[in-house]
Write a protein that holds these residues in place. Structure first.
Motif, PDB file in Angstrom:
ATOM      1  N   ASP A   1      36.628 -30.549  16.505  1.00 52.73           N
ATOM      2  CA  ASP A   1      36.584 -29.135  16.105  1.00 52.73           C
ATOM      3  C   ASP A   1      37.293 -28.927  14.773  1.00 52.73           C
ATOM      4  OD1 ASP A   1      35.234 -28.473  18.410  1.00 52.73           O
ATOM      5  OD2 ASP A   1      37.003 -27.778  19.492  1.00 52.73           O
ATOM      6  N   GLY A   2      38.457 -29.555  14.636  1.00 55.03           N
ATOM      7  CA  GLY A   2      39.228 -29.400  13.412  1.00 55.03           C
ATOM      8  C   GLY A   2      38.518 -29.973  12.200  1.00 55.03           C
ATOM      9  N   ALA A   3      37.901 -31.133  12.363  1.00 50.08           N
ATOM     10  CA  ALA A   3      37.181 -31.751  11.250  1.00 50.08           C
ATOM     11  C   ALA A   3      36.037 -30.866  10.777  1.00 50.08           C
ATOM     12  CB  ALA A   3      36.661 -33.127  11.657  1.00 50.08           C
ATOM     13  N   TRP A   4      35.303 -30.270  11.731  1.00 44.65           N
ATOM     14  CA  TRP A   4      34.188 -29.398  11.355  1.00 44.65           C
ATOM     15  C   TRP A   4      34.689 -28.139  10.646  1.00 44.65           C
ATOM     16  CZ3 TRP A   4      29.691 -28.672   9.720  1.00 44.65           C
ATOM     17  CH2 TRP A   4      29.030 -27.446   9.839  1.00 44.65           C
ATOM     18  N   LEU A   5      35.799 -27.568  11.120  1.00 45.76           N
ATOM     19  CA  LEU A   5      36.361 -26.393  10.463  1.00 45.76           C
ATOM     20  C   LEU A   5      36.794 -26.713   9.032  1.00 45.76           C
ATOM     21  CD1 LEU A   5      38.488 -24.836  13.353  1.00 45.76           C
ATOM     22  CD2 LEU A   5      36.608 -23.709  12.156  1.00 45.76           C
TER      23      LEU A   5
ATOM     24  N   PHE B   1      27.993 -22.426  16.734  1.00 40.22           N
ATOM     25  CA  PHE B   1      26.831 -23.004  17.407  1.00 40.22           C
ATOM     26  C   PHE B   1      26.527 -24.431  16.944  1.00 40.22           C
ATOM     27  CE2 PHE B   1      24.888 -21.261  13.603  1.00 40.22           C
ATOM     28  CZ  PHE B   1      23.877 -22.160  13.311  1.00 40.22           C
ATOM     29  N   VAL B   2      26.903 -24.779  15.722  1.00 38.58           N
ATOM     30  CA  VAL B   2      26.631 -26.133  15.211  1.00 38.58           C
ATOM     31  C   VAL B   2      27.329 -27.185  16.069  1.00 38.58           C
ATOM     32  CG1 VAL B   2      26.975 -27.712  13.265  1.00 38.58           C
ATOM     33  CG2 VAL B   2      26.213 -25.369  12.843  1.00 38.58           C
ATOM     34  N   ARG B   3      28.561 -26.885  16.501  1.00 40.28           N
ATOM     35  CA  ARG B   3      29.305 -27.836  17.315  1.00 40.28           C
ATOM     36  C   ARG B   3      28.670 -28.057  18.690  1.00 40.28           C
ATOM     37  NH1 ARG B   3      31.557 -31.058  18.038  1.00 40.28           N
ATOM     38  NH2 ARG B   3      33.511 -30.672  19.134  1.00 40.28           N
TER      39      ARG B   3
ATOM     40  N   ALA C   1      23.154 -31.435  10.445  1.00 36.03           N
ATOM     41  CA  ALA C   1      23.904 -30.297   9.909  1.00 36.03           C
ATOM     42  C   ALA C   1      25.165 -30.769   9.189  1.00 36.03           C
ATOM     43  CB  ALA C   1      24.263 -29.334  11.041  1.00 36.03           C
ATOM     44  N   TYR C   2      25.904 -31.681   9.802  1.00 36.04           N
ATOM     45  CA  TYR C   2      27.115 -32.199   9.174  1.00 36.04           C
ATOM     46  C   TYR C   2      26.792 -32.906   7.856  1.00 36.04           C
ATOM     47  CZ  TYR C   2      29.878 -31.491  13.471  1.00 36.04           C
ATOM     48  OH  TYR C   2      30.538 -30.960  14.537  1.00 36.04           O
ATOM     49  N   ALA C   3      25.754 -33.739   7.898  1.00 36.47           N
ATOM     50  CA  ALA C   3      25.375 -34.493   6.697  1.00 36.47           C
ATOM     51  C   ALA C   3      24.936 -33.560   5.576  1.00 36.47           C
ATOM     52  CB  ALA C   3      24.266 -35.486   7.036  1.00 36.47           C
ATOM     53  N   SER C   4      24.217 -32.498   5.915  1.00 37.73           N
ATOM     54  CA  SER C   4      23.746 -31.538   4.906  1.00 37.73           C
ATOM     55  C   SER C   4      24.920 -30.823   4.240  1.00 37.73           C
ATOM     56  CB  SER C   4      22.811 -30.512   5.553  1.00 37.73           C
ATOM     57  OG  SER C   4      21.682 -31.143   6.112  1.00 37.73           O
ATOM     58  N   VAL C   5      25.889 -30.402   5.042  1.00 33.80           N
ATOM     59  CA  VAL C   5      27.050 -29.702   4.488  1.00 33.80           C
ATOM     60  C   VAL C   5      27.862 -30.644   3.599  1.00 33.80           C
ATOM     61  CG1 VAL C   5      29.232 -28.572   5.056  1.00 33.80           C
ATOM     62  CG2 VAL C   5      27.181 -28.032   6.369  1.00 33.80           C
ATOM     63  N   ILE C   6      28.064 -31.876   4.048  1.00 27.53           N
ATOM     64  CA  ILE C   6      28.826 -32.844   3.256  1.00 27.53           C
ATOM     65  C   ILE C   6      28.092 -33.187   1.964  1.00 27.53           C
ATOM     66  CG2 ILE C   6      29.707 -35.208   3.203  1.00 27.53           C
ATOM     67  CD1 ILE C   6      30.243 -34.923   6.232  1.00 27.53           C
TER      68      ILE C   6
END
Length: 420
Positions: free
Chosen positions: A142-146, A384-386, A396-401
């Protein structure tokens, strides 16, 4: 910060150990006075001294300048409010005080949210500090995504919009379309900048085993002024409600007392943001919006004439009222506020090539964010992504990064709320 920590720890300890109401009250006011004195001296002394000089000058008097070359301590507006709320809660009996000075010092100086919030309550953070951090694999995720999401908001959204905002507010005679582009850009810049910091702070805290409060809840989907302040800078708006608006009398005592309390609360909320008349006007503007909203609601109840306004209309109107407030907030002076409002009033909507480029950049950066937030608002799920399955979550993670690495502007500008 050390002085505030020592004074408030001592006062809260005395309050908790004393049965004498007069002693308790004196200790409370000692804490409040000490914090407000420190905040007032460092943040507002020069502002009021300059204002006094201006008033004297207009009256034909010449006074010797009384300003001081002092540096504003980082995060002073946040930790003074945080320590004051702790002492007040102990006095009210809403919170059991921390017995350890080091635990209290950690509460005051918890580094993820020290500089720009959220302003944590003792009832939320103190028990977590006392019991110790509880790290977990879910918390790390959760923290990494935030943190990733917060970096995207800051480096991609806010810092790419900053040049548009800066160029607009540097113009001497902007047209209506230039004002609109600049103010829209600032609305998303300050949201991305401030909520991005909050996400990073919450993410770091979560990875360390601490849960910090939600500070933003899709503020531009608010449909009225009251709704906006339940979504924007929630830690400050709830602090002002609980420790200023309600003690002033809240909505007790009749309509006019309620309106007075709203104006005073928002006036001080505006002044909290900075020692400038533009912030005072911004606070009064939002106070007027809250009064107008209450007055319309009261009139509808009394008359029995309830007009059903479509949700989208209310959303668009409230967003543009918020943008007028952001124009006031961002302006360098009251003169610039009038210049930009007069530019809007000319209804000159011709687009130069530079304006078209800025408009496209604004749309490309903000439209995807709006669409994602529309999904969050409609589902009521801010995270919702999590909760996606592995493959779409990975995409989703790859796109944001990828967006962060390719479009991010790093080291270009500091967080806006660092100055407060």
């Amino acid at each position: 910060m050390l002085a505030s920590t020592v004074i408030d720890f001592g006062c809260s300890r005395g309050i908790a150990n004393s049965q004498d109401s007069r002693v308790r009250r004196r200790l409370l006011w000692t804490s409040v006075a000490a914090n407000l004195t420190v905040l007032g001296f460092f943040k507002y002394y020069n502002f009021f001294a300059d204002s006094l000089l201006d008033i004297a000058s207009h009256a034909g008097l010449e006074l010797t300048p009384m300003t001081l070359n002092i540096v504003l301590p980082v995060g002073i507006s946040f930790y003074t409010f945080q320590t004051m709320s702790y002492t007040i809660d102990v006095y009210r009996g809403d919170l059991k005080r921390l017995s350890s000075f080091t635990d209290f010092a950690l509460y005051v100086a918890f580094f993820p949210q020290l500089v720009a919030g959220p302003i944590e309550r003792g009832s939320r953070l103190a028990p977590q500090i006392e019991s110790g951090p509880r790290t977990s694999w879910a918390g790390m995720q959760d923290g990494a995504w935030l943190i990733i999401k917060g970096l995207f908001k800051k480096a991609v959204l806010a810092d790419n919009l900053a040049p548009i905002v800066d160029s607009t507010f540097a113009m001497s005679d902007p047209s209506a379309v230039q004002v609109l582009i600049g103010v829209y850009a600032f609305a998303f810049q300050i949201y991305g900048d401030f909520s991005g910091y909050t996400d990073i702070a919450r993410g770091v805290g979560r990875m360390m085993g601490y849960n910090l409060m939600l500070n933003f809840r899709l503020p531009y989907f608010a449909t009225n002024p009251s709704d906006f302040w339940q979504r924007w800078h929630i830690s400050l708006s709830s602090w002002l409600r609980d420790y200023l608006y309600i003690p002033l009398g809240g909505n007790r005592g009749g309509k006019w007392f309620t309106y007075r309390n709203l104006v005073l609360t928002m006036l001080l909320g505006g002044l909290w943001h900075g020692a400038a008349w533009t912030f005072v006007i911004w606070g009064l503007f939002h106070g007027a919006l809250l009064i107008a909203h209450r007055q319309v609601a009261s009139w509808q109840r009394e008359s029995g004439w309830n007009v059903s306004v479509p949700y989208l209309v209310k959303l668009v109107v409230m967003f543009h009222l918020t943008c007028i407030g952001w124009l006031i907030f961002r302006a360098e002076s009251t003169t610039q506020i009038l210049e930009m409002l007069s530019g809007l009033a000319r209804f000159d909507f011709g687009l130069s090539l530079a304006d078209q480029m800025n408009a496209w950049k604004l749309a490309l950066l903000c439209v995807p964010v709006i669409l994602i937030q529309a999904c969050q608002e409609s589902t009521g799920n801010l995270n919702f992504v999590r909760h996606l399955s592995l493959l779409p979550r990975t995409v989703a993670y790859a796109s944001v990064i990828a967006a962060l690495l390719s479009l991010g502007q790093f080291g270009q500008s500091e967080f806006i709320y660092f100055q407060f």
